[in-house]
Design an enzyme around this catalytic site. Structure first.
Site, PDB file in Angstrom:
ATOM      1  N   GLU A 198       0.862  -1.370   0.067  1.00 52.26           N
ATOM      2  CA  GLU A 198       0.180  -0.126  -0.121  1.00 52.26           C
ATOM      3  C   GLU A 198       0.762   1.335   0.073  1.00 52.26           C
ATOM      4  OE1 GLU A 198      -3.191  -0.408   3.284  1.00 52.26           O
ATOM      5  OE2 GLU A 198      -3.266  -2.330   2.438  1.00 52.26           O
TER       6      GLU A 198
ATOM      7  N   CYS B  98      -0.886   6.235   9.967  1.00 52.84           N
ATOM      8  CA  CYS B  98       0.337   5.486  10.426  1.00 52.84           C
ATOM      9  C   CYS B  98       0.044   4.191  11.116  1.00 52.84           C
ATOM     10  CB  CYS B  98       1.170   6.321  11.447  1.00 52.84           C
ATOM     11  SG  CYS B  98       2.153   7.860  10.682  1.00 52.84           S
TER      12      CYS B  98
END
Ligand code: SAH
Ligand code: SF4
Length: 348
Positions: free
Chosen positions: A91, A341
């Site tokens: 990703e 994150c």
């Protein structure tokens, strides 16, 4: 003659010369330039002759990866699934900050062998290292997503899935291609690499370059807690990491970022702050605090992880600031698409 079909995106301008033979060197450099412009087929390389384009089409491909799902968060974050040639996927994320600056975030591995207890990617285990071309292509895919969303990518962070310094050879190759002024030409100053703390890798990067901005995910400066949260710490003790950071700073003259994921009730107390300040002493560092982004199912010592309360984050930041540290808070972006994150890996 039958040749394997190879993607050209992972080759430097100089490497293309023997590879594309008998194409003359100046035309190889044109091919490099065309790739950086994002052309999708050799037929679009209009400065080459018809015969040359046909020959290249038979022998090579321009990309080995494909775009998978694309998810856009209303806050401006776009998460892309990148399908790799062997059915694994990774990703990449396009982030836009308050100033409107757009940053590409790319992955260096599919999964991650470090296994931090708070990280989605870490919970997936390790699939494999990515090749340089697979990293360059992520950057190209993100740049194209930026074009679709009306944004120009100006910065790059190597903070996606995986531990970059455990795949340093391919990362250095990819950065060499992305920063080559004959192609994509992104400035090294605009590239940040984040590591969980691989001391040998930090030294190698200091010695061999390129001199990127370096962020170290300290998270806890108390060794015992840190080793429980970030298992790579067991073979990379904090004093050795600190020495390596000092060496990096000496070699590059660059300020270092110390990152900390704040886990509610775990690493936000006064003792933690004191240890953090002690670690930072002697380094030219800024601190970046990242309130934990929720990942379902993750726990620590028998309890579910939780986000820190805003007051908890502020109190911790203040304790660091009182010790003379400069502290920034990471904007919480991309949560709506699990693109923040530590949340990468959900699209598989
Ligand atoms: N492997 C590298 C880079 C990728 S992780 C590293 O660990 O530094 C990028 C950052 O996200 C790291 O600072 C990491 O500590 C942080 N992170 C991981 N999981 C998180 C989560 N669930 N919430 C907030 N930050 C997280
Ligand atoms: Fe790997 Fe970084 Fe996640 Fe830790 S935080 S598991 S090092 S990607």
């Amino acid at each position: 003659m039958d040749m394997p079909v190879r993607s050209l995106s992972g080759f430097s301008a100089d490497e293309l010369i023997p590879l594309l033979s008998p194409l003359p060197p100046y035309k190889c450099r044109e091919v490099f330039k065309w790739i950086s412009r994002g052309v999708r087929g050799f037929e679009d390389m209009t400065s080459l002759g018809k015969q040359e384009r046909e020959d290249l089409t038979r022998r090579f491909v321009l990309r080995s990866t494909g775009r998978g799902k694309e998810l856009a968060d209303p806050d401006g974050t776009v998460k892309l699934q990148i399908r790799l040639h062997d059915a694994v996927s990774t990703e990449a994320v396009l982030l836009t900050d308050k100033e409107g600056r757009s940053t590409a975030c790319i992955s260096t591995q599919a999964g991650c062998p470090v296994g931090c207890v708070f990280c989605k990617t870490g919970s997936l285990g390790f699939r494999r290292n990515l090749e340089a071309g697979e990293m360059v292509e992520q950057f190209l895919h993100i740049r194209e997503a930026g074009t679709r969303w009306g944004r120009e990518v100006t910065h790059l962070v190597i903070m996606g899935m995986g531990e970059p310094l455990l795949n340093l050879g391919e990362l250095r190759r990819a950065v060499g291609i992305i920063t080559d002024p004959r192609g994509l030409g992104l400035s090294k100053r605009r590239i940040t690499v984040s590591t969980s703390g691989i001391a040998g890798g930090i030294r190698e990067l200091a010695d061999l370059g390129p001199p990127l901005r370096l962020a170290f995910s300290l998270t806890s400066a108390r060794e015992e807690l840190r080793n429980a949260l970030v298992p790579s710490g067991r073979t990379n003790p904090l004093p050795r990491i600190k020495e390596a950071l000092g060496y990096y700073q000496e070699k590059t003259g660059r300020r270092i970022t110390l990152e900390a994921v704040l886990l509610g009730g775990i690493n936000t107390g006064a003792e933690e702050a004191a240890a953090f300040r002690a670690f930072a002493r002697g380094l030219d560092a800024v601190v970046n605090l990242i309130p934990w982004n929720p990942v379902e199912g993750l726990g620590f010592r028998g309890r579910a992880l939780r986000e820190p309360a805003p007051a908890e984050t502020e109190a911790f930041a203040r304790l660091l600031e009182q010790g003379g540290l400069k502290v920034t808070r990471r904007f919480r972006r991309g949560r709506g698409v699990s693109g923040a994150c530590g949340q990468l890996g959900s699209l598989d």
